[in-house]
Design a protein around this motif. Structure first.
Motif, short mmCIF file in Angstrom:
data_model
loop_
_atom_site.label_atom_id
_atom_site.label_comp_id
_atom_site.label_asym_id
_atom_site.label_seq_id
_atom_site.Cartn_x
_atom_site.Cartn_y
_atom_site.Cartn_z
N TRP A 126 14.03 4.97 -3.58
CA TRP A 126 13.44 5.48 -4.66
C TRP A 126 13.37 6.98 -5.11
CZ3 TRP A 126 9.39 8.91 -5.22
CH2 TRP A 126 8.63 8.94 -3.87
N ILE A 127 13.49 7.74 -4.18
CA ILE A 127 13.49 9.10 -4.06
C ILE A 127 14.97 9.73 -4.86
CG2 ILE A 127 13.74 11.43 -3.13
CD1 ILE A 127 11.93 10.34 -0.92
N ILE A 128 16.11 8.81 -4.14
CA ILE A 128 17.45 8.94 -4.78
C ILE A 128 17.50 8.77 -6.25
CG2 ILE A 128 19.82 8.53 -4.50
CD1 ILE A 128 19.29 7.94 -1.67
N HIS A 129 16.81 7.63 -6.55
CA HIS A 129 17.05 7.04 -8.01
C HIS A 129 16.03 8.15 -8.80
CE1 HIS A 129 18.58 3.37 -6.07
NE2 HIS A 129 19.03 3.31 -7.43
N ALA A 130 14.99 8.59 -8.47
CA ALA A 130 14.23 9.28 -9.18
C ALA A 130 14.84 10.74 -9.39
CB ALA A 130 13.06 9.42 -8.59
N ALA A 131 15.59 11.28 -8.32
CA ALA A 131 16.46 12.41 -8.73
C ALA A 131 17.30 12.34 -9.52
CB ALA A 131 16.68 13.04 -7.22
N GLY A 132 18.17 11.22 -9.60
CA GLY A 132 19.16 11.04 -10.51
C GLY A 132 18.57 10.97 -12.00
N SER A 133 17.35 10.44 -11.99
CA SER A 133 16.91 10.28 -13.31
C SER A 133 16.63 11.90 -13.90
CB SER A 133 15.83 9.80 -13.24
OG SER A 133 14.74 9.63 -14.44
N ALA A 134 16.09 12.65 -13.07
CA ALA A 134 15.81 14.19 -13.23
C ALA A 134 16.92 14.59 -13.74
CB ALA A 134 15.04 14.90 -12.09
N GLY A 176 5.58 -3.74 -16.79
CA GLY A 176 6.58 -4.89 -17.14
C GLY A 176 7.84 -4.94 -16.32
N ILE A 177 8.25 -3.92 -15.48
CA ILE A 177 9.16 -4.10 -15.08
C ILE A 177 9.21 -4.58 -13.24
CG2 ILE A 177 9.55 -1.65 -13.48
CD1 ILE A 177 12.44 -1.38 -15.11
N ALA A 186 15.90 -4.41 -12.85
CA ALA A 186 15.80 -3.17 -13.55
C ALA A 186 16.63 -2.83 -14.78
CB ALA A 186 16.02 -1.82 -12.55
N ASN A 187 17.91 -3.06 -14.80
CA ASN A 187 18.91 -2.90 -15.87
C ASN A 187 18.52 -3.72 -17.08
OD1 ASN A 187 20.81 -1.09 -14.39
ND2 ASN A 187 21.64 -2.92 -13.40
N LEU A 188 18.10 -4.79 -16.84
CA LEU A 188 17.83 -5.82 -17.92
C LEU A 188 16.26 -5.20 -18.64
CD1 LEU A 188 18.17 -8.31 -19.34
CD2 LEU A 188 16.83 -9.85 -17.84
N GLY A 189 15.27 -4.85 -17.63
CA GLY A 189 14.24 -4.46 -18.11
C GLY A 189 14.46 -3.26 -19.26
N THR A 190 15.47 -2.34 -18.63
CA THR A 190 15.64 -1.00 -19.43
C THR A 190 16.32 -1.64 -21.02
OG1 THR A 190 16.10 0.07 -17.45
CG2 THR A 190 17.03 0.95 -19.39
N PHE A 220 15.57 6.01 -13.65
CA PHE A 220 14.17 5.93 -13.34
C PHE A 220 13.35 4.73 -13.28
CE2 PHE A 220 10.15 6.00 -16.08
CZ PHE A 220 9.25 6.97 -15.33
N TYR A 221 13.95 3.78 -13.77
CA TYR A 221 13.26 2.29 -13.83
C TYR A 221 13.81 1.42 -12.54
CZ TYR A 221 11.15 3.27 -18.36
OH TYR A 221 10.27 3.61 -19.18
N ARG A 222 14.70 1.97 -12.05
CA ARG A 222 14.89 1.39 -10.82
C ARG A 222 14.02 2.01 -9.63
NH1 ARG A 222 15.65 -2.80 -7.62
NH2 ARG A 222 17.15 -2.48 -5.62
N ALA A 223 13.94 3.39 -10.01
CA ALA A 223 12.98 4.00 -9.04
C ALA A 223 11.73 3.51 -9.16
CB ALA A 223 12.92 5.67 -9.27
#
Length: 291
Positions: free
Chosen positions: A4-12, A173-174, A179-183, A232-235
Motif C-alpha cells: 500500500w505504501i508503494i501504491h500511495a507513493a506512486g499516486s503522489a 465503495g472500493i 480497484a481498476n473497475l472501481g476507479t 491511489f485506489y489500489r492503496a
C-alpha cells in the motif's frame, strides 16, 4: 515495504505531475472546460486499465451499496476538481496546493468517525503539525492589491472538503470491488458533472479556441490523473485511509518542487518552514505505525 505504501507513493508522484501540467494547460482555457476535457481522458484511461486487468466482467457482481458509494465518491471528486482547477486559475500553485492538501486532516477525522480507524496521540500531533505548516504556507499578506485575492482561497478550501469526502466514500465503495473497475465506475460519475458545469457556463463555445499547446498539456494532465487514481485506489484497498491519504498528499512536496523548476515560482522562508512542518506532520503517524 508494504504494497500500500508503494501504491500511495506512486499516486503522489502522478498527482504532482497532474497539478503542474494542468496549471500550464489552464493558462488560456476556462477551468470548467479544462476539467471536463481532462475527465474524458481519465475515463478512457480507467476503462483501458479495466480491459487490461480483465475485470470488466465483474461489473455485474457489483452490489447496490457499492454503486452508491462509488457514485457519491465520483460526485465528490467532480466537485473537488471543479473547485481545485478554478483555484489554480486564480492563484499560484504554491498557495493553492497546500490548502487543497489540508484535506488530509479532515480525511483523518472522517476516517476516525465513520470508518473507525484508530487515532492515537502521534496522529493528533501529526495533524497539528500539518495545520501549522498549511497556515505558514498560506501567507495571505502577499496577496494585497491582487484582483480576486480571496477567490482562489474559497475554491481551494471547497476542493479540500470535497477531496476528503472522496477518500472516505471511495474507501467504503472500493472495499468489495477490483480497484481498476472501481476507479472506472467513479470516473463515470465525474464526467456528466464536469460537462454539466461547462454547459451551464456556456464554456462549450470555447472548445475551438483552445490552442495546440493547451490541448497537449490538458491531455497529459488527464493521463497523469488516471495513473494517480489507479495507484491511489489500489492503496486504499490495501491500507487504511488514514495512512494512505497522508502519503498521497506528500505530492505537495513534489508539486512545489516542480512549480519552482517548471513555472519559476519562488518560495519565502515562511513557506519553506511551513512545507517542512506539513511534511513532518504527514510522516509522523505513518512512521510510528510502521515502527
Amino acid at each position: 515495504m508494504e504494497n500500500w505504501i508503494i501504491h500511495a507513493a506512486g499516486s503522489a508522484v502522478f498527482a504532482a505531475l497532474t497539478t503542474i501540467l494542468a496549471k500550464i494547460g489552464l493558462r488560456n482555457v476556462d477551468s470548467h472546460l479544462a476539467t471536463a476535457i481532462r475527465t474524458m481522458v481519465v475515463l478512457a484511461f480507467a476503462w483501458l486499465m479495466v480491459l487490461v486487468a480483465g475485470s470488466g466482467s465483474h461489473i455485474r457482481h457489483v452490489d447496490g451499496r457499492t454503486w452508491i458509494f462509488l457514485i457519491l465518491s465520483g460526485a465528490a471528486t467532480g466537485g473537488s476538481w471543479l473547485c481545485f482547477f478554478r483555484a489554480l486559475q486564480l492563484g499560484s500553485v504554491n498557495r493553492v496546493v497546500p490548502i487543497d492538501k489540508s484535506s488530509t486532516i479532515l480525511t483523518m477525522i472522517l476516517a476516525f468517525i465513520f470508518l473507525r480507524e484508530p487515532m492515537g496521540g502521534f496522529t493528533v500531533a501529526g495533524m497539528a503539525l500539518m495545520a501549522a505548516g498549511t497556515w505558514l504556507m498560506l501567507d495571505l499578506k502577499k496577496d494585497k492589491g491582487v484582483k480576486n485575492r480571496r477567490g482562489w482561497l474559497f475554491y481551494a478550501l471547497l476542493a479540500a472538503v470535497f477531496a476528503s469526502l472522496t477518500a472516505v466514500l471511495g474507501r467504503i465503495g472500493i472495499a468489495n470491488i477490483e480497484a481498476n473497475l472501481g476507479t472506472a465506475i467513479r470516473t463515470m460519475a465525474v464526467v456528466p458533472m464536469s460537462w454539466l458545469m461547462v454547459f451551464i457556463t456556456k464554456g462549450q463555445k470555447n472548445i475551438g479556441k483552445i490552442d495546440r499547446r493547451s490541448w497537449m498539456f490538458l491531455l497529459l494532465s488527464g493521463a497523469a490523473t488516471g495513473a494517480s487514481w489507479l495507484f491511489f485506489y489500489r492503496a486504499l484497498q490495501l491500507g487504511n485511509a488514514s495512512h494512505v491519504v497522508p502519503i498521497d498528499k506528500l505530492s505537495v512536496v513534489l508539486t512545489m518542487g516542480f512549480a519552482r523548476l517548471f513555472l519559476g515560482e519562488r518560495f519565502s522562508k515562511r513557506s519553506l518552514t511551513g512545507l517542512a512542518l506539513l511534511t513532518a506532520g504527514t510522516l509522523l503517524p505513518i512512521i510510528v505505525t510502521l515502527w
